[in-house]
Design an enzyme around this catalytic site. Structure first.
Site, PDB file in Angstrom:
ATOM      1  N   ASN A  61       6.794  34.372 -41.096  1.00 18.41           N
ATOM      2  CA  ASN A  61       7.658  35.101 -40.166  1.00 18.41           C
ATOM      3  C   ASN A  61       7.637  36.575 -40.552  1.00 18.41           C
ATOM      4  O   ASN A  61       8.020  36.937 -41.677  1.00 18.41           O
ATOM      5  CB  ASN A  61       9.082  34.540 -40.239  1.00 18.41           C
ATOM      6  CG  ASN A  61       9.999  35.148 -39.199  1.00 18.41           C
ATOM      7  OD1 ASN A  61       9.988  36.349 -38.965  1.00 18.41           O
ATOM      8  ND2 ASN A  61      10.826  34.324 -38.571  1.00 18.41           N
ATOM      9  N   ARG A  96      12.215  53.662 -39.845  1.00 14.35           N
ATOM     10  CA  ARG A  96      11.779  55.053 -39.901  1.00 14.35           C
ATOM     11  C   ARG A  96      11.050  55.508 -38.645  1.00 14.35           C
ATOM     12  O   ARG A  96      10.644  56.667 -38.546  1.00 14.35           O
ATOM     13  CB  ARG A  96      10.840  55.249 -41.113  1.00 14.35           C
ATOM     14  CG  ARG A  96      11.536  55.201 -42.451  1.00 14.35           C
ATOM     15  CD  ARG A  96      12.412  56.400 -42.695  1.00 14.35           C
ATOM     16  NE  ARG A  96      11.654  57.642 -42.762  1.00 14.35           N
ATOM     17  CZ  ARG A  96      11.145  58.136 -43.874  1.00 14.35           C
ATOM     18  NH1 ARG A  96      11.313  57.507 -45.030  1.00 14.35           N
ATOM     19  NH2 ARG A  96      10.472  59.262 -43.856  1.00 14.35           N
ATOM     20  N   HIS A 143      10.493  36.289 -34.111  1.00 18.47           N
ATOM     21  CA  HIS A 143      11.744  35.921 -33.444  1.00 18.47           C
ATOM     22  C   HIS A 143      12.295  37.165 -32.747  1.00 18.47           C
ATOM     23  O   HIS A 143      13.141  37.882 -33.289  1.00 18.47           O
ATOM     24  CB  HIS A 143      12.751  35.385 -34.468  1.00 18.47           C
ATOM     25  CG  HIS A 143      13.993  34.808 -33.852  1.00 18.47           C
ATOM     26  ND1 HIS A 143      14.634  33.707 -34.379  1.00 18.47           N
ATOM     27  CD2 HIS A 143      14.719  35.158 -32.765  1.00 18.47           C
ATOM     28  CE1 HIS A 143      15.692  33.416 -33.655  1.00 18.47           C
ATOM     29  NE2 HIS A 143      15.765  34.297 -32.664  1.00 18.47           N
ATOM     30  N   ARG A 201      14.525  39.462 -30.374  1.00 16.17           N
ATOM     31  CA  ARG A 201      15.885  39.411 -29.836  1.00 16.17           C
ATOM     32  C   ARG A 201      16.045  40.522 -28.802  1.00 16.17           C
ATOM     33  O   ARG A 201      15.296  41.505 -28.805  1.00 16.17           O
ATOM     34  CB  ARG A 201      16.910  39.546 -30.962  1.00 16.17           C
ATOM     35  CG  ARG A 201      16.974  38.299 -31.852  1.00 16.17           C
ATOM     36  CD  ARG A 201      18.076  38.422 -32.905  1.00 16.17           C
ATOM     37  NE  ARG A 201      18.379  37.141 -33.508  1.00 16.17           N
ATOM     38  CZ  ARG A 201      17.758  36.644 -34.591  1.00 16.17           C
ATOM     39  NH1 ARG A 201      16.796  37.344 -35.170  1.00 16.17           N
ATOM     40  NH2 ARG A 201      18.110  35.470 -35.083  1.00 16.17           N
ATOM     41  N   HIS A 210      14.181  44.239 -34.537  1.00 18.53           N
ATOM     42  CA  HIS A 210      13.024  44.043 -35.430  1.00 18.53           C
ATOM     43  C   HIS A 210      11.769  43.862 -34.578  1.00 18.53           C
ATOM     44  O   HIS A 210      11.051  44.819 -34.315  1.00 18.53           O
ATOM     45  CB  HIS A 210      13.251  42.901 -36.422  1.00 18.53           C
ATOM     46  CG  HIS A 210      14.098  41.771 -35.926  1.00 18.53           C
ATOM     47  ND1 HIS A 210      13.751  40.987 -34.840  1.00 18.53           N
ATOM     48  CD2 HIS A 210      15.288  41.293 -36.375  1.00 18.53           C
ATOM     49  CE1 HIS A 210      14.676  40.072 -34.653  1.00 18.53           C
ATOM     50  NE2 HIS A 210      15.625  40.224 -35.552  1.00 18.53           N
ATOM     51  N   GLU A 256       9.804  32.152 -31.709  1.00 15.43           N
ATOM     52  CA  GLU A 256      11.089  31.464 -31.711  1.00 15.43           C
ATOM     53  C   GLU A 256      12.169  32.376 -31.147  1.00 15.43           C
ATOM     54  O   GLU A 256      12.057  33.602 -31.204  1.00 15.43           O
ATOM     55  CB  GLU A 256      11.464  30.990 -33.118  1.00 15.43           C
ATOM     56  CG  GLU A 256      11.635  32.089 -34.141  1.00 15.43           C
ATOM     57  CD  GLU A 256      12.006  31.554 -35.513  1.00 15.43           C
ATOM     58  OE1 GLU A 256      11.561  30.436 -35.863  1.00 15.43           O
ATOM     59  OE2 GLU A 256      12.746  32.252 -36.244  1.00 15.43           O
ATOM     60  N   THR A 268      21.266  36.284 -37.840  1.00 10.69           N
ATOM     61  CA  THR A 268      20.205  35.322 -38.124  1.00 10.69           C
ATOM     62  C   THR A 268      20.644  33.960 -37.632  1.00 10.69           C
ATOM     63  O   THR A 268      21.837  33.716 -37.442  1.00 10.69           O
ATOM     64  CB  THR A 268      19.890  35.275 -39.635  1.00 10.69           C
ATOM     65  OG1 THR A 268      18.741  34.438 -39.861  1.00 10.69           O
ATOM     66  CG2 THR A 268      21.063  34.736 -40.434  1.00 10.69           C
ATOM     67  N   HIS A 327      14.201  28.151 -42.945  1.00 11.08           N
ATOM     68  CA  HIS A 327      15.398  28.947 -43.206  1.00 11.08           C
ATOM     69  C   HIS A 327      15.772  28.847 -44.686  1.00 11.08           C
ATOM     70  O   HIS A 327      16.189  27.803 -45.170  1.00 11.08           O
ATOM     71  CB  HIS A 327      16.606  28.559 -42.358  1.00 11.08           C
ATOM     72  CG  HIS A 327      17.599  29.683 -42.222  1.00 11.08           C
ATOM     73  ND1 HIS A 327      17.547  30.606 -41.198  1.00 11.08           N
ATOM     74  CD2 HIS A 327      18.622  30.080 -43.013  1.00 11.08           C
ATOM     75  CE1 HIS A 327      18.516  31.498 -41.345  1.00 11.08           C
ATOM     76  NE2 HIS A 327      19.175  31.204 -42.448  1.00 11.08           N
ATOM     77  N   ASP A 328      15.575  29.948 -45.379  1.00  9.70           N
ATOM     78  CA  ASP A 328      15.909  30.093 -46.796  1.00  9.70           C
ATOM     79  C   ASP A 328      15.047  29.247 -47.735  1.00  9.70           C
ATOM     80  O   ASP A 328      15.412  29.052 -48.902  1.00  9.70           O
ATOM     81  CB  ASP A 328      17.392  29.797 -47.050  1.00  9.70           C
ATOM     82  CG  ASP A 328      18.299  30.896 -46.524  1.00  9.70           C
ATOM     83  OD1 ASP A 328      17.776  31.979 -46.164  1.00  9.70           O
ATOM     84  OD2 ASP A 328      19.521  30.688 -46.454  1.00  9.70           O
ATOM     85  N   GLY A 350       9.977  33.709 -43.909  1.00  7.02           N
ATOM     86  CA  GLY A 350       9.859  35.142 -43.721  1.00  7.02           C
ATOM     87  C   GLY A 350      10.608  35.958 -44.757  1.00  7.02           C
ATOM     88  O   GLY A 350      10.006  36.660 -45.567  1.00  7.02           O
ATOM     89  N   HIS A 351      11.940  35.871 -44.757  1.00 11.65           N
ATOM     90  CA  HIS A 351      12.757  36.752 -45.594  1.00 11.65           C
ATOM     91  C   HIS A 351      12.382  36.651 -47.065  1.00 11.65           C
ATOM     92  O   HIS A 351      12.094  37.667 -47.720  1.00 11.65           O
ATOM     93  CB  HIS A 351      14.236  36.416 -45.404  1.00 11.65           C
ATOM     94  CG  HIS A 351      15.149  37.306 -46.178  1.00 11.65           C
ATOM     95  ND1 HIS A 351      15.502  38.572 -45.759  1.00 11.65           N
ATOM     96  CD2 HIS A 351      15.768  37.126 -47.373  1.00 11.65           C
ATOM     97  CE1 HIS A 351      16.303  39.130 -46.645  1.00 11.65           C
ATOM     98  NE2 HIS A 351      16.482  38.278 -47.641  1.00 11.65           N
TER      99      HIS A 351
END
Length: 281
Positions: free
Chosen positions: A49, A60, A85, A87, A92, A112, A143, A233-234, A256-257
């Site tokens: 992700n 920036r 993802h 939005r 992002h 997603e 999130t 997720h996580d 991703g994160h």
């Protein structure tokens, strides 16, 4: 019921018949449900992700880091898919990013997002990714933090899933590790479910056996109702290996994160390599 015919006229052991017998006993052990044990985890795909890369770029202005180049690098480093993802506020991933990525990448593209937003639906239909993952976000949500209530929203999901499948797009829906939600998901026409893994990650260091138990049950339920299984997720370098080793039928994880955070210290290529190693068991 499987009929096993044992050859008794030959004294020598036939390896093929022995293997058939062992498979038969395995099927009986699991009440007729046969879970493959032959290195299924090496088949689990890693979809990266890249939302956080877009967040950094947007902070920036300009095009540094270059989102498309990063996606191509992820592919060259071994990632089997790219996830975004988008939005509505484009904080992002921008909608134009989706078009640019679709033209550039060669691995599986997974978009997603919240299908209750018409702009998202049209974006997906215009790009026709390999997979769309439907998430029940609300406007302005930071999130994703829960799965669909597939019982309450079953009729809605049937209708929207049919729209994507008519366009030739594989559909996955975000669900919590609840067998009832998995069973109801099968009635919507979705191809896969994605298990929301925050609870597992949160409790992993407290008691990993208890943390993963509901996910194992949800995964077995998915197999019983013939649903493909994704997760995300996580998930990170601490908890991914144990998860992949214990979840039957895991086809894909979207990360991703944590992956981007790890890459700050390890570098992107080394980080993707480590995540792929976790999935090999």
């Amino acid at each position: 019921m499987l009929q096993l015919r044992v050859l008794t006229s030959r004294k020598r052991t036939d390896t093929n018949h022995l293997l058939t017998y062992l498979i038969y006993r395995k099927m009986l052990t699991f009440g007729g449900i046969f879970f493959l044990s032959m290195d299924q985890h090496s088949q689990t795909k890693l979809s990266v992700n890249i939302n956080k890369i877009a967040t950094l770029r947007n902070s920036r202005g300009g095009n540094n880091p270059d989102l498309v180049k990063t996606a191509l690098d992820c592919e060259s480093f071994g990632a089997q898919g790219i996830t975004v993802h988008p939005r509505p506020d484009e904080r992002h991933i921008r909608y134009q990013d989706v078009f640019d990525l679709k033209e550039a990448i060669s691995t599986e593209f997974n978009i997603e997002g919240n299908c209750q937003e018409e702009s998202f639906v049209q974006l997906v239909l215009a790009n026709k990714p390999a997979q769309v993952t439907l998430v029940p976000d609300v406007l302005g949500q930071i999130t994703s933090n829960h799965g669909w209530d597939t019982i309450k929203h079953g009729e809605y999901l049937k209708d929207i899933i049919a729209v994507f499948k008519a366009a030739g797009i594989r559909v996955s829906i975000f669900v919590d590790p609840d067998p009832r939600m998995v069973e109801a998901a099968a009635l919507t026409g979705t191809d896969r479910i994605e298990l929301y893994t925050e609870a597992y990650a949160k409790h992993y260091f407290v008691n990993k056996e208890l943390a993963i138990a509901p996910y194992i049950q949800a995964a077995r339920t998915a197999q019983q109702v013939s649903l493909g299984l994704n997760a995300g997720h996580d998930l990170d370098l601490h908890n991914l290996r144990y998860f992949a080793q214990n979840i039957p039928g895991l086809l894909e994880v979207s990360i991703g994160h944590a992956l981007v955070c790890d890459s700050l210290y390890l570098g992107l290529e080394a980080t993707i390599g480590r995540y792929l190693d976790q999935l090999k068991g």
